[in-house]
Design a protein around this motif. Structure first.
Motif, PDB file in Angstrom:
ATOM      1  N   ARG A 105       8.074  -8.025  -3.185  1.00  0.00           N
ATOM      2  CA  ARG A 105       8.485  -7.187  -4.307  1.00  0.00           C
ATOM      3  C   ARG A 105       7.314  -6.277  -4.669  1.00  0.00           C
ATOM      4  O   ARG A 105       6.151  -6.622  -4.444  1.00  0.00           O
ATOM      5  CB  ARG A 105       8.907  -8.025  -5.516  1.00  0.00           C
ATOM      6  N   ILE A 106       7.630  -5.124  -5.235  1.00  0.00           N
ATOM      7  CA  ILE A 106       6.597  -4.187  -5.682  1.00  0.00           C
ATOM      8  C   ILE A 106       6.546  -4.237  -7.207  1.00  0.00           C
ATOM      9  O   ILE A 106       7.589  -4.275  -7.867  1.00  0.00           O
ATOM     10  CB  ILE A 106       6.874  -2.755  -5.185  1.00  0.00           C
ATOM     11  N   GLU A 107       5.343  -4.271  -7.761  1.00  0.00           N
ATOM     12  CA  GLU A 107       5.228  -4.292  -9.216  1.00  0.00           C
ATOM     13  C   GLU A 107       3.843  -3.823  -9.642  1.00  0.00           C
ATOM     14  O   GLU A 107       2.884  -3.867  -8.872  1.00  0.00           O
ATOM     15  CB  GLU A 107       5.497  -5.688  -9.768  1.00  0.00           C
ATOM     16  N   ILE A 108       3.786  -3.366 -10.889  1.00  0.00           N
ATOM     17  CA  ILE A 108       2.523  -2.987 -11.518  1.00  0.00           C
ATOM     18  C   ILE A 108       1.992  -4.209 -12.252  1.00  0.00           C
ATOM     19  O   ILE A 108       2.743  -4.887 -12.953  1.00  0.00           O
ATOM     20  CB  ILE A 108       2.729  -1.809 -12.486  1.00  0.00           C
ATOM     21  N   THR A 109       0.716  -4.491 -12.100  1.00  0.00           N
ATOM     22  CA  THR A 109       0.150  -5.692 -12.698  1.00  0.00           C
ATOM     23  C   THR A 109      -1.316  -5.470 -13.024  1.00  0.00           C
ATOM     24  O   THR A 109      -1.954  -4.560 -12.487  1.00  0.00           O
ATOM     25  CB  THR A 109       0.297  -6.896 -11.745  1.00  0.00           C
ATOM     26  N   ARG A 110      -1.849  -6.294 -13.921  1.00  0.00           N
ATOM     27  CA  ARG A 110      -3.287  -6.329 -14.164  1.00  0.00           C
ATOM     28  C   ARG A 110      -3.913  -7.583 -13.571  1.00  0.00           C
ATOM     29  O   ARG A 110      -5.118  -7.733 -13.553  1.00  0.00           O
ATOM     30  CB  ARG A 110      -3.581  -6.288 -15.672  1.00  0.00           C
ATOM     31  N   ASP A 111      -3.069  -8.523 -13.130  1.00  0.00           N
ATOM     32  CA  ASP A 111      -3.555  -9.799 -12.621  1.00  0.00           C
ATOM     33  C   ASP A 111      -2.772 -10.133 -11.350  1.00  0.00           C
ATOM     34  O   ASP A 111      -1.793 -10.864 -11.393  1.00  0.00           O
ATOM     35  CB  ASP A 111      -3.370 -10.885 -13.688  1.00  0.00           C
ATOM     36  N   PRO A 112      -3.189  -9.608 -10.200  1.00  0.00           N
ATOM     37  CA  PRO A 112      -2.399  -9.763  -8.977  1.00  0.00           C
ATOM     38  C   PRO A 112      -2.293 -11.207  -8.508  1.00  0.00           C
ATOM     39  O   PRO A 112      -3.168 -12.027  -8.757  1.00  0.00           O
ATOM     40  CB  PRO A 112      -3.156  -8.893  -7.962  1.00  0.00           C
ATOM     41  N   ASP A 113      -1.182 -11.506  -7.820  1.00  0.00           N
ATOM     42  CA  ASP A 113      -0.957 -12.840  -7.261  1.00  0.00           C
ATOM     43  C   ASP A 113      -1.883 -13.081  -6.074  1.00  0.00           C
ATOM     44  O   ASP A 113      -2.309 -12.139  -5.390  1.00  0.00           O
ATOM     45  CB  ASP A 113       0.492 -12.978  -6.786  1.00  0.00           C
ATOM     46  N   GLU A 114      -2.154 -14.350  -5.824  1.00  0.00           N
ATOM     47  CA  GLU A 114      -2.965 -14.706  -4.659  1.00  0.00           C
ATOM     48  C   GLU A 114      -2.211 -14.335  -3.381  1.00  0.00           C
ATOM     49  O   GLU A 114      -1.030 -14.603  -3.239  1.00  0.00           O
ATOM     50  CB  GLU A 114      -3.257 -16.213  -4.684  1.00  0.00           C
TER      51      GLU A 114
ATOM     52  N   GLU B 268      15.854  -8.339   6.956  1.00  0.00           N
ATOM     53  CA  GLU B 268      14.441  -8.472   6.616  1.00  0.00           C
ATOM     54  C   GLU B 268      13.588  -7.539   7.474  1.00  0.00           C
ATOM     55  O   GLU B 268      12.577  -7.003   7.002  1.00  0.00           O
ATOM     56  CB  GLU B 268      13.982  -9.922   6.779  1.00  0.00           C
ATOM     57  N   ALA B 269      13.970  -7.329   8.719  1.00  0.00           N
ATOM     58  CA  ALA B 269      13.202  -6.447   9.606  1.00  0.00           C
ATOM     59  C   ALA B 269      13.254  -5.004   9.101  1.00  0.00           C
ATOM     60  O   ALA B 269      12.235  -4.305   9.071  1.00  0.00           O
ATOM     61  CB  ALA B 269      13.751  -6.540  11.029  1.00  0.00           C
ATOM     62  N   ALA B 270      14.453  -4.540   8.701  1.00  0.00           N
ATOM     63  CA  ALA B 270      14.577  -3.172   8.191  1.00  0.00           C
ATOM     64  C   ALA B 270      13.851  -3.028   6.859  1.00  0.00           C
ATOM     65  O   ALA B 270      13.221  -2.003   6.589  1.00  0.00           O
ATOM     66  CB  ALA B 270      16.057  -2.812   8.036  1.00  0.00           C
ATOM     67  N   TYR B 271      13.937  -4.065   6.030  1.00  0.00           N
ATOM     68  CA  TYR B 271      13.237  -4.031   4.734  1.00  0.00           C
ATOM     69  C   TYR B 271      11.728  -3.954   4.961  1.00  0.00           C
ATOM     70  O   TYR B 271      11.016  -3.234   4.247  1.00  0.00           O
ATOM     71  CB  TYR B 271      13.589  -5.279   3.925  1.00  0.00           C
ATOM     72  N   ALA B 272      11.236  -4.692   5.963  1.00  0.00           N
ATOM     73  CA  ALA B 272       9.797  -4.682   6.260  1.00  0.00           C
ATOM     74  C   ALA B 272       9.322  -3.277   6.634  1.00  0.00           C
ATOM     75  O   ALA B 272       8.191  -2.883   6.316  1.00  0.00           O
ATOM     76  CB  ALA B 272       9.492  -5.664   7.392  1.00  0.00           C
ATOM     77  N   GLU B 273      10.180  -2.502   7.315  1.00  0.00           N
ATOM     78  CA  GLU B 273       9.820  -1.122   7.660  1.00  0.00           C
ATOM     79  C   GLU B 273       9.648  -0.284   6.395  1.00  0.00           C
ATOM     80  O   GLU B 273       8.737   0.556   6.310  1.00  0.00           O
ATOM     81  CB  GLU B 273      10.891  -0.512   8.571  1.00  0.00           C
ATOM     82  N   ASP B 274      10.523  -0.494   5.408  1.00  0.00           N
ATOM     83  CA  ASP B 274      10.408   0.244   4.142  1.00  0.00           C
ATOM     84  C   ASP B 274       9.139  -0.164   3.383  1.00  0.00           C
ATOM     85  O   ASP B 274       8.483   0.679   2.752  1.00  0.00           O
ATOM     86  CB  ASP B 274      11.637  -0.011   3.273  1.00  0.00           C
ATOM     87  N   VAL B 275       8.789  -1.449   3.444  1.00  0.00           N
ATOM     88  CA  VAL B 275       7.551  -1.908   2.813  1.00  0.00           C
ATOM     89  C   VAL B 275       6.350  -1.235   3.470  1.00  0.00           C
ATOM     90  O   VAL B 275       5.422  -0.769   2.798  1.00  0.00           O
ATOM     91  CB  VAL B 275       7.427  -3.447   2.901  1.00  0.00           C
TER      92      VAL B 275
ATOM     93  N   ALA C 238       6.304   1.638   4.921  1.00  0.00           N
ATOM     94  CA  ALA C 238       6.274   3.039   4.487  1.00  0.00           C
ATOM     95  C   ALA C 238       5.631   3.176   3.116  1.00  0.00           C
ATOM     96  O   ALA C 238       4.838   4.098   2.867  1.00  0.00           O
ATOM     97  CB  ALA C 238       7.692   3.613   4.477  1.00  0.00           C
ATOM     98  N   ALA C 239       5.954   2.266   2.207  1.00  0.00           N
ATOM     99  CA  ALA C 239       5.332   2.287   0.876  1.00  0.00           C
ATOM    100  C   ALA C 239       3.832   2.034   0.973  1.00  0.00           C
ATOM    101  O   ALA C 239       3.035   2.673   0.272  1.00  0.00           O
ATOM    102  CB  ALA C 239       5.991   1.244  -0.028  1.00  0.00           C
ATOM    103  N   GLN C 240       3.437   1.114   1.838  1.00  0.00           N
ATOM    104  CA  GLN C 240       2.009   0.849   2.042  1.00  0.00           C
ATOM    105  C   GLN C 240       1.294   2.097   2.557  1.00  0.00           C
ATOM    106  O   GLN C 240       0.180   2.412   2.116  1.00  0.00           O
ATOM    107  CB  GLN C 240       1.825  -0.312   3.022  1.00  0.00           C
ATOM    108  N   ARG C 241       1.935   2.818   3.452  1.00  0.00           N
ATOM    109  CA  ARG C 241       1.306   4.035   3.991  1.00  0.00           C
ATOM    110  C   ARG C 241       1.118   5.067   2.882  1.00  0.00           C
ATOM    111  O   ARG C 241       0.135   5.807   2.870  1.00  0.00           O
ATOM    112  CB  ARG C 241       2.156   4.616   5.125  1.00  0.00           C
ATOM    113  N   PHE C 242       2.063   5.108   1.934  1.00  0.00           N
ATOM    114  CA  PHE C 242       1.900   6.039   0.819  1.00  0.00           C
ATOM    115  C   PHE C 242       0.644   5.694   0.020  1.00  0.00           C
ATOM    116  O   PHE C 242      -0.161   6.574  -0.294  1.00  0.00           O
ATOM    117  CB  PHE C 242       3.124   6.009  -0.099  1.00  0.00           C
ATOM    118  N   PHE C 243       0.480   4.426  -0.328  1.00  0.00           N
ATOM    119  CA  PHE C 243      -0.686   4.042  -1.127  1.00  0.00           C
ATOM    120  C   PHE C 243      -1.986   4.205  -0.344  1.00  0.00           C
ATOM    121  O   PHE C 243      -3.059   4.295  -0.937  1.00  0.00           O
ATOM    122  CB  PHE C 243      -0.539   2.600  -1.622  1.00  0.00           C
ATOM    123  N   GLU C 244      -1.882   4.236   0.969  1.00  0.00           N
ATOM    124  CA  GLU C 244      -3.065   4.456   1.796  1.00  0.00           C
ATOM    125  C   GLU C 244      -3.332   5.933   2.040  1.00  0.00           C
ATOM    126  O   GLU C 244      -4.264   6.290   2.757  1.00  0.00           O
ATOM    127  CB  GLU C 244      -2.902   3.717   3.129  1.00  0.00           C
ATOM    128  N   GLY C 245      -2.485   6.820   1.461  1.00  0.00           N
ATOM    129  CA  GLY C 245      -2.797   8.246   1.494  1.00  0.00           C
ATOM    130  C   GLY C 245      -1.756   9.150   2.105  1.00  0.00           C
ATOM    131  O   GLY C 245      -1.881  10.370   2.039  1.00  0.00           O
TER     132      GLY C 245
END
Length: 580
Positions: free
Chosen positions: A110-119, A179-186, A188-195
């Motif tokens: 899941r994606i979320e905004i937090t001040r105290d990230p999970d391990e 789950e495989a298709a969802y992982a591709e979307d995840v 893509a989101a990671q690539r956005f945060f990486e620039g």
């Protein structure tokens, strides 16, 4: 850790910018930032103050985190100070930390905004503006359909929730996407945060053009604003921060500092368009005395205070900052920093100083308690009480005070099985808390002092529990009838107006109140004001009442405290606040 050990360990550290931590028994003593981590840590072989020298002697380990830029190091330092509350840092007591984004360590993250990230989570940030971050995360969810629900809500669903219906989740919970298709979307989101902003920006641009062609001008304008936020997201500071009108200094903050004993007060005057519109005061633990003491207070206050707050166009200060990286960050953000010698701004600094001095009238109860008991300053105090109704429904409460103020998000309570045996119940309650701390199952920081509601018998029971588990935390008791303070060494009979007694009484009374509220919850089998609120079913209602004690406790909770309860998301928390 002696000087030679510091130099030896510094040799293996990186020379890049980042954050370093001095630790003792895995507890964070101090957090600092540096342009060159190795050089900065090596300087601690010859500390510039007695306070830092004591910290270095206590430390047994050094940990570091490398960042890409000096600005990221600055923001990460402020976040870590807020999270760990290191004893030797100058800490803003009422600050907020910088927000992060996490993708949780889950087969379907899941994606979320937090001040105290999970391990184990994949974390991006920190960022300086939560509102802009929320815009970006919402856009990512609309484009990629990433889930924002808790693991509790995700599990065992037989049909998609409302997020799927409104198009911000692809419902992997019910197999609407593999789950495989969802992982591709995840990814893509990671690539956005990486620039890589291209795919997201292109999609928003296309939607904006389609809305304009359909003459949906309000939607087109909204998409335009969102596109601008996304395109500015990966600027020099990792986030875009509005600083007022570009053709002049509209927003001006003037700071004044007063120091008395171990506490510093910073007063802020806020001017908008040439008119003073706001003033407030904030307290910090004062650094060691010296000619640069005020500069060090300002250098600690500025990055911690302006987390999640709009930076002004200009800062007017009584002294120059004692931090080159901080000055560089402010310059990058377009904030003018001035130390006036005369004129209107000098008069404003004097006014801020007068406001700061008014703040030092408050009395230091925590310092008085430390002096009276001859212990280190007990920044975090936890209070314990047990209660029962004629031997049935025995419960225990565990409340937390930080710097003399309630920290309700760290309150806990527990059902007990000791009947009307107060000693057995207290032993069970303290053993439960101590065991969770030793085993790492309690996400709270260890306290500096335990306050037991009761006399010698309750204190003995609590100490037996501490010794059995091996949790080395000092404990004292406060007896109700004569208000005697009992320690393992002696008994104190302080005067009714003693500052330290007032603090202990507040802790004791709050623990008692919280335990009594739990009885009300256990007896409450009828409907409450929580019934009928969207998103609050029987199990969620039970968790809310279990955490906050009553409907009144839920009503007083903040959005942040509500979302900390399992099963309560941002939307449900906002619905609760509005309904109550």
């Amino acid at each position: 850790m002696d000087a030679s050990t510091v130099r030896e360990r510094a040799t293996d550290l990186p020379t890049e910018p980042g954050v370093y931590q001095f630790l003792a028994d895995e507890q964070v003593l101090y957090v600092g930032k540096a342009v060159d981590i190795r050089a900065r840590v090596r300087s601690y072989a010859d500390p510039r103050s007695r306070r830092i020298a004591r910290m270095v002697r206590r430390a047994d380990a050094i940990d570091v985190a490398v960042t890409d830029t000096e600005t990221q190091a600055l923001l990460l330092e402020a976040n870590m100070i807020k999270r760990h509350q290191p004893r030797y840092n100058v800490r803003l007591k009422d600050d907020k930390s910088y927000p992060l984004v996490q993708l949780t360590d889950h087969p379907v993250p899941r994606i979320e905004i937090t001040r105290d990230p999970d391990e184990g989570a994949t974390v991006y940030g920190p960022y300086t503006s939560r509102s802009r971050l929320e815009t970006v995360v919402k856009a990512l969810r609309e484009i990629y359909g990433l889930r924002g629900c808790s693991d509790h809500k995700y599990a065992n669903r037989d049909r998609p929730c409302l997020d799927y219906e409104v198009g911000i989740c692809t419902a992997p919970c019910t197999g609407e996407i593999s789950e495989a298709a969802y992982a591709e979307d995840v990814t893509a989101a990671q690539r956005f945060f990486e620039g890589e902003i291209g795919v997201l920006a292109t999609s928003l641009s296309r939607s904006m053009e389609q809305a304009a062609e359909s003459q949906e001008f309000e939607r087109a304008a909204n998409l335009r604003d969102r596109l601008e936020t996304v395109e500015a997201f990966h600027g020099d500071s990792g986030d875009a921060v509005a600083t007022g009108d570009s053709d002049g200094e509209r927003l001006l903050d003037v700071l004044g500092v007063a120091i008395e004993g171990e506490e510093a007060t910073v007063a802020r005057l806020h001017s908008d368009g040439g008119q003073l519109v706001d003033r407030d005061r904030h307290t910090l633990a004062a650094p060691d005395s010296g000619p640069d003491q005020i500069a060090r207070v300002l250098s600690a206050f500025v990055p911690q205070y302006y987390a999640e707050r709009e930076l002004p166009d200009a800062l007017v200060l009584p002294e120059h900052l004692d931090d080159e990286e901080l000055e560089s960050w402010l310059d990058t953000e377009g904030v003018a920093v001035r130390v006036p010698g005369a004129g209107r701004e000098a008069t404003l600094v004097d006014l801020a100083l007068k406001n700061a001095r008014r703040g030092t009238d408050s009395r230091d109860e925590v310092g008085a308690l430390a002096a009276a008991l001859d212990i280190e300053r007990p920044t975090r105090i936890e209070g314990f009480d047990v209660s029962h109704a004629q031997g049935s429904q025995a419960v225990g409460s565990n409340v937390t005070f930080v710097d003399g103020s309630r920290e309700s998000s760290d309150y806990r309570r527990k059902r007990l099985g000791g009947g009307n045996d107060d000693y057995a119940n207290m032993r069970s309650l303290v053993e439960w808390r101590a065991s969770r701390a030793i085993e790492g199952r309690d996400d709270r920081l260890d306290p500096d002092l335990l306050v037991i509601d009761g006399g010698e018998g309750q204190l003995s029971a609590a100490r037996e529990a501490l010794d059995a588990v091996g949790w080395d935390v000092p404990a004292i008791a406060l007896a109700k009838d004569e208000e005697l303070v009992i320690t393992p060494e002696r008994t104190y009979d302080w005067s009714d107006d003693a500052l330290q007694l007032h603090l202990l009484q507040r802790v004791r009374d709050e623990a008692h109140r919280f335990a009594l509220q739990y009885h009300q919850t256990l007896r409450d089998d009828v409907s409450t004001a929580l019934d009928g609120i969207d998103g609050v079913g029987p199990e969620t209602r039970k968790r809310l009442l279990g955490r906050f004690g009553s409907v009144e406790g839920v009503r007083e909770a903040s959005i942040e405290e509500l979302t900390a309860v399992d099963g309560i998301g941002q939307k449900t928390a906002e619905t609760l606040v509005e309904a109550l």
